[in-house]
Design an enzyme around this catalytic site. Structure first.
Site, mmCIF file in Angstrom:
data_model
loop_
_atom_site.group_PDB
_atom_site.id
_atom_site.type_symbol
_atom_site.label_atom_id
_atom_site.label_comp_id
_atom_site.label_asym_id
_atom_site.label_seq_id
_atom_site.Cartn_x
_atom_site.Cartn_y
_atom_site.Cartn_z
ATOM 1 N N ASN A 10 0.878 -1.167 0.000
ATOM 2 C CA ASN A 10 0.000 0.000 0.000
ATOM 3 C C ASN A 10 0.918 1.221 0.000
ATOM 4 O O ASN A 10 1.442 1.612 1.035
ATOM 5 C CB ASN A 10 -0.892 -0.059 1.250
ATOM 6 C CG ASN A 10 -1.852 1.112 1.328
ATOM 7 O OD1 ASN A 10 -1.769 2.043 0.533
ATOM 8 N ND2 ASN A 10 -2.760 1.055 2.284
ATOM 9 N N ARG A 95 -2.487 -2.041 -3.548
ATOM 10 C CA ARG A 95 -3.684 -1.226 -3.389
ATOM 11 C C ARG A 95 -3.562 -0.048 -4.354
ATOM 12 O O ARG A 95 -2.578 0.691 -4.315
ATOM 13 C CB ARG A 95 -3.777 -0.706 -1.951
ATOM 14 C CG ARG A 95 -4.935 0.236 -1.790
ATOM 15 C CD ARG A 95 -4.941 0.850 -0.412
ATOM 16 N NE ARG A 95 -6.107 1.688 -0.269
ATOM 17 C CZ ARG A 95 -6.113 2.867 0.365
ATOM 18 N NH1 ARG A 95 -5.006 3.326 0.911
ATOM 19 N NH2 ARG A 95 -7.214 3.564 0.453
ATOM 20 N N HIS A 184 -12.582 3.199 -0.259
ATOM 21 C CA HIS A 184 -12.621 2.156 0.786
ATOM 22 C C HIS A 184 -13.329 0.908 0.280
ATOM 23 O O HIS A 184 -13.853 0.109 1.069
ATOM 24 C CB HIS A 184 -13.397 2.616 2.051
ATOM 25 C CG HIS A 184 -12.755 3.716 2.837
ATOM 26 N ND1 HIS A 184 -13.490 4.693 3.470
ATOM 27 C CD2 HIS A 184 -11.463 3.970 3.120
ATOM 28 C CE1 HIS A 184 -12.673 5.521 4.104
ATOM 29 N NE2 HIS A 184 -11.438 5.089 3.896
ATOM 30 N N ARG A 245 -11.474 15.690 7.405
ATOM 31 C CA ARG A 245 -12.254 16.129 6.234
ATOM 32 C C ARG A 245 -13.673 16.495 6.643
ATOM 33 O O ARG A 245 -14.276 15.837 7.491
ATOM 34 C CB ARG A 245 -12.331 15.020 5.179
ATOM 35 C CG ARG A 245 -10.996 14.602 4.625
ATOM 36 C CD ARG A 245 -11.182 13.654 3.432
ATOM 37 N NE ARG A 245 -9.953 12.991 3.121
ATOM 38 C CZ ARG A 245 -9.773 11.662 3.173
ATOM 39 N NH1 ARG A 245 -10.775 10.860 3.485
ATOM 40 N NH2 ARG A 245 -8.601 11.137 2.879
ATOM 41 N N GLU A 388 -8.210 -5.002 5.035
ATOM 42 C CA GLU A 388 -8.032 -4.689 3.620
ATOM 43 C C GLU A 388 -6.872 -5.470 3.014
ATOM 44 O O GLU A 388 -6.927 -5.894 1.869
ATOM 45 C CB GLU A 388 -7.835 -3.177 3.443
ATOM 46 C CG GLU A 388 -9.125 -2.414 3.719
ATOM 47 C CD GLU A 388 -8.924 -0.921 3.895
ATOM 48 O OE1 GLU A 388 -8.562 -0.509 5.016
ATOM 49 O OE2 GLU A 388 -9.129 -0.167 2.942
#
Ligand code: AMP
Length: 409
Positions: A10, A95, A184, A245, A388
């Site tokens: 990743n 990823r 996601h 965010r 993940e």
């Protein structure tokens, strides 16, 4: 095929997270992280998980670029007898954040695939360039090995147009690929499937709302194993209140900040992505710290928490309407897996919707998927830890296995 190991990478702009897995039994052989790549204070933290009692190792000092980072990772793995030159390594799974509309499945990377990931850089300026660098570096290290891209957007490509399109001029939207992609996706796919398993059902039989609440946060509505709506949009900025965010705001706020406050587009980008959300509201983006402050009577922390929960409840209600029938709601990621007060507040008072928590079950701490609703609730509420890396490894391995299987030789 006898090789059974998959390296999952990743790659961020200044970091690489990695895991080496053995897919014969889905065990982890090593995990680690290189951070602050390109700075004087780079750090590699490597944890071998084989051979019982093996120790976490750390190196500090400058690591110039992704190439040097991956070479350092390879050295650490070699030290554990897990070198990347091993014939046991079947593939490297990457990823990749943005796959646009073209990549609906994990994909073996070739020049054409890389060119498309590059074409998507304007809609993922922070993520895709880092992902490309990681892929090129890994290719240079093992050019003979299949490299597979697993896209964060792929699970959401099943969204109907009614959910994916913004109500703006169609020609403008299409010319600039403006639509809701969602992110996601690897987590939403994994968690919705695990939730179905927790219910003892096939994913095709259940409708699930997945709430991925980490530092970034997103919700998805999954009908019969297919995503029909998700809260992130063209970029990961839309939707829930996150660590830093804002999530949903009136787009006119941005014009206002430019015209009235004199901020540049880059300033506004920074404000909404890096200095908003929980951090902007109360100065902290860690839910643990916010809960601690609330317990001490801090009003700003309380308001930040309330705004976070209000948005979450709006999405639960919206996805209830999108799905028509909901069988389960699954909480996942750092906040969703660990913060019982968030789960409690998110569904409080929604008994009419079939949502009834069992306080004792909600208070249990565990790494296992678990049901936290009361038996009297019609909808199962669950905590389902996301993974993940495991999902990327599984998707990567099944793809390379299918390619090397009979008939594909
Ligand atoms: P993630 O992005 O999934 O790694 O989630 C990171 C976030 O999870 C952190 O910013 C924390 O706010 C939150 N988190 C982690 N552990 C806990 C905990 N025990 N209680 C509340 N929040 C937590």
């Amino acid at each position: 095929m006898t090789a059974s190991r998959v390296l999952v990478l990743n790659s961020g702009s200044s970091s690489v997270k990695y895991q080496l897995l053995d897919m014969r039994d889905s065990s982890r052989l090593a995990v680690g992280l290189v951070e602050r790549i390109g700075e004087a204070t780079s750090r590699l933290v490597h944890s071998p998980l084989t051979g019982g009692g093996a120790q976490r190792r750390e190196r500090s000092g400058p690591i110039a670029d992704h190439d040097a980072a991956l070479k350092a990772v390879a050295e650490e793995l070699t030290q554990d007898g897990l070198g990347l030159d091993s014939p046991e390594l079947a593939a490297i799974g990457h990823r990749v954040v943005h796959g646009g509309l073209r990549f609906t499945e994990p994909t073996v990377i070739d020049e054409d695939v890389l060119a498309e990931v590059e074409r998507l850089v304007p809609v993922a300026p922070l993520h895709n360039p880092a992902n490309i660098t990681g892929i090129r570096t890994a290719q240079a290290l093992r050019p003979d090995l299949p490299q597979v891209a697993v896209f964060d957007t792929a699970f959401h490509t099943t969204m109907p147009e009614a959910a994916a399109r913004y109500a703006i001029d169609v020609e403008t939207a299409d010319a600039h690929r403006i639509r809701r992609y969602g992110f996601h996706g690897t987590s939403h796919a994994y968690v919705s499937r695990r939730t179905a398993a927790l219910l003892g059902k096939d994913p095709s039989e259940v409708n699930v709302i997945v709430l991925h609440l980490g530092n970034g946060a997103s919700a998805s509505a999954v009908a019969g194993g297919r995503c029909v709506d998700t809260s992130m949009g063209l970029t990961p900025l839309e939707g829930l209140v996150m660590g830093t965010r804002s999530g949903d705001i009136d787009p006119a706020v941005t014009f206002h900040l430019k015209r009235v406050a004199g901020m540049s587009v880059d300033d506004i980008d920074q404000l909404l992505n890096k200095r908003s959300g929980l951090l902007g509201l109360c100065g902290d983006n860690d839910m643990r710290e916010i809960r601690r402050r609330i317990d001490e009577g801090d009003e700003r922390a309380r308001l930040a928490f309330d705004i976070y929960i209000h948005r979450l409840r709006k999405y639960i209600g919206a996805y209830y309407a999108v799905l028509g029938r909901v069988d389960a709601i699954a909480f996942t990621a750092g906040v969703g897996e660990n913060a019982a007060p968030v789960r409690e507040a998110a569904v409080a008072g929604l008994e009419e919707l079939g949502l009834v928590l069992d306080p004792e079950r909600n208070a249990v701490r565990s790494d296992e998927p678990r049901i936290i609703s009361a038996n009297s609730g019609r909808v199962v509420v669950a905590v389902v830890p996301t993974d993940e890396e495991m999902e990327i490894a599984q998707q990567t391995f099944s793809l390379v296995k299918s390619l090397s299987g009979p008939g594909n030789a």
